[in-house]
Design an enzyme around this catalytic site. Structure first.
Site, PDB file in Angstrom:
ATOM      1  CG  ASN A 158       0.525  10.926   6.355  1.00 65.25           C
ATOM      2  OD1 ASN A 158      -0.350  11.563   6.938  1.00 65.25           O
ATOM      3  ND2 ASN A 158       1.138   9.897   6.904  1.00 65.25           N
ATOM      4  CG  HIS A 161      -6.304   8.337  11.003  1.00 66.13           C
ATOM      5  ND1 HIS A 161      -5.300   7.604  11.609  1.00 66.13           N
ATOM      6  CD2 HIS A 161      -7.474   7.752  11.381  1.00 66.13           C
ATOM      7  CE1 HIS A 161      -5.854   6.640  12.337  1.00 66.13           C
ATOM      8  NE2 HIS A 161      -7.173   6.710  12.219  1.00 66.13           N
ATOM      9  CD  GLU A 172      -8.789   4.926  14.665  1.00 61.55           C
ATOM     10  OE1 GLU A 172      -7.587   4.807  14.943  1.00 61.55           O
ATOM     11  OE2 GLU A 172      -9.194   4.964  13.473  1.00 61.55           O
TER      12      GLU A 172
HETATM   13  P1  GDP Z   1      -0.569   5.771   9.416  1.00 57.33           P
HETATM   14  O1  GDP Z   1      -1.450   4.746  10.054  1.00 57.33           O
HETATM   15  O2  GDP Z   1      -0.173   5.391   8.012  1.00 57.33           O
HETATM   16  O3  GDP Z   1      -1.155   7.162   9.452  1.00 57.33           O
HETATM   17  O4  GDP Z   1       0.811   5.833  10.249  1.00 57.33           O
HETATM   18  P2  GDP Z   1       1.093   5.659  11.827  1.00 57.33           P
HETATM   19  O5  GDP Z   1      -0.141   5.226  12.543  1.00 57.33           O
HETATM   20  O6  GDP Z   1       2.322   4.828  11.952  1.00 57.33           O
HETATM   21  O7  GDP Z   1       1.503   7.138  12.284  1.00 57.33           O
HETATM   22  C1  GDP Z   1       0.537   8.130  12.528  1.00 57.33           C
HETATM   23  C2  GDP Z   1       0.966   9.427  11.874  1.00 57.33           C
HETATM   24  O8  GDP Z   1       2.141   9.927  12.513  1.00 57.33           O
HETATM   25  C3  GDP Z   1       1.370   9.339  10.400  1.00 57.33           C
HETATM   26  O9  GDP Z   1       0.274   9.359   9.521  1.00 57.33           O
HETATM   27  C4  GDP Z   1       2.260  10.553  10.242  1.00 57.33           C
HETATM   28  O10 GDP Z   1       1.484  11.747  10.071  1.00 57.33           O
HETATM   29  C5  GDP Z   1       2.969  10.617  11.593  1.00 57.33           C
HETATM   30  N1  GDP Z   1       4.276   9.934  11.592  1.00 57.33           N
HETATM   31  C6  GDP Z   1       4.478   8.595  11.495  1.00 57.33           C
HETATM   32  N2  GDP Z   1       5.790   8.283  11.571  1.00 57.33           N
HETATM   33  C7  GDP Z   1       6.449   9.470  11.713  1.00 57.33           C
HETATM   34  C8  GDP Z   1       7.842   9.814  11.855  1.00 57.33           C
HETATM   35  O11 GDP Z   1       8.757   8.984  11.846  1.00 57.33           O
HETATM   36  N3  GDP Z   1       8.137  11.145  11.981  1.00 57.33           N
HETATM   37  C9  GDP Z   1       7.175  12.113  12.002  1.00 57.33           C
HETATM   38  N4  GDP Z   1       7.544  13.375  12.135  1.00 57.33           N
HETATM   39  N5  GDP Z   1       5.856  11.812  11.861  1.00 57.33           N
HETATM   40  C10 GDP Z   1       5.494  10.514  11.736  1.00 57.33           C
HETATM   41 MG    MG Z   2      -2.020   4.430  12.061  1.00 56.09          MG
END
Ligand code: GDP
Ligand code: MG
Length: 194
Positions: A158, A161, A172
């Site tokens: 995606n 970060h 961070e």
């Molecule tokens: P962000 O803050 O929007 O980046 O999301 P999070 O902190 O919840 O998760 C960190 C990163 O982990 C995300 O940007 C995705 O690349 C990955 N990720 C999050 N949820 C999932 C999931 O359910 N499955 C997989 N394979 N990757 C995930």
């Molecule tokens: Mg996050």
């Protein structure tokens, strides 16, 4: 009101030659880049970056549990992961994330501006590209979903970060930059708006 937030352009942004486009979106919104560098991060650096708390890892695992329900995946978590425990699943997803983030160079930066933590998250869009609103970076430039990523045992790609809140941002920024690497200057917005 003026905050600083940490942004990492993930390997997919770099390999898809989208660095300039992403930076343009932040700058054109009036946000200020106060630190910027391309690096190839080590596993140790990425391991230090992503939280190790039970709460955060369980949350990550719960995303997978949710996506199994949401996308009506025919297999069970037990079959695919050997467990139903969101914490154990979260540990696996965290590993995939570290694999992805160390797979190539990334760009690290600190962005300063009015409510920059929330603003940057809005510009980026929601975590799951398939659900990110058009007009956001993820909504305009990425196509991926947790069901596909989980099946391939990799992180959701995606692009970016960004720190999720004040505590994350502080921690961070300290991790990725020395104090003297953060610059101070006035933009046109400082002169005319702020
Ligand atoms: P962000 O803050 O929007 O980046 O999301 P999070 O902190 O919840 O998760 C960190 C990163 O982990 C995300 O940007 C995705 O690349 C990955 N990720 C999050 N949820 C999932 C999931 O359910 N499955 C997989 N394979 N990757 C995930
Ligand atoms: Mg996050």
């Amino acid at each position: 009101m003026i905050e600083r937030t940490l942004v990492l352009l993930k390997p997919d942004t770099v390999k898809r030659t989208l660095i300039g486009e992403v930076i343009r979106r932040f700058e054109s919104r009036g946000l200020k880049i106060v630190a910027l560098e391309m690096i190839h991060p080590t596993r140790e650096q990425m391991d230090a970056h992503y939280p190790k708390s039970k709460e955060w890892i369980t949350g990550l695992g719960n995303n997978t549990v949710k996506s199994y329900k949401e996308f009506e995946i025919p297999t069970t978590l037990e079959e695919d992961y050997g467990t139903n425990d969101p914490y154990k699943i979260g540990l696996m997803v965290r590993e995939w994330l570290i694999n992805f983030m160390t797979s190539g160079p990334i760009v690290k930066m600190v962005i300063e501006g009015l409510h920059s933590i929330k603003m940057v998250r809005k510009i980026i869009g929601s975590t799951v590209p398939a659900f990110a609103e058009p007009g956001t970076l993820r909504g305009d430039f990425s196509v991926d979903s947790p069901d596909l990523a989980n099946a391939k045992k990799r992180a959701v790609q995606n692009l970016i970060h960004a720190s999720g809140n004040k505590e994350e941002a502080e921690q961070e920024i300290k991790l990725w930059f020395k104090k003297e690497e953060l610059h101070s200057y006035k933009t046109i917005h400082d002169l005319h708006v702020l």
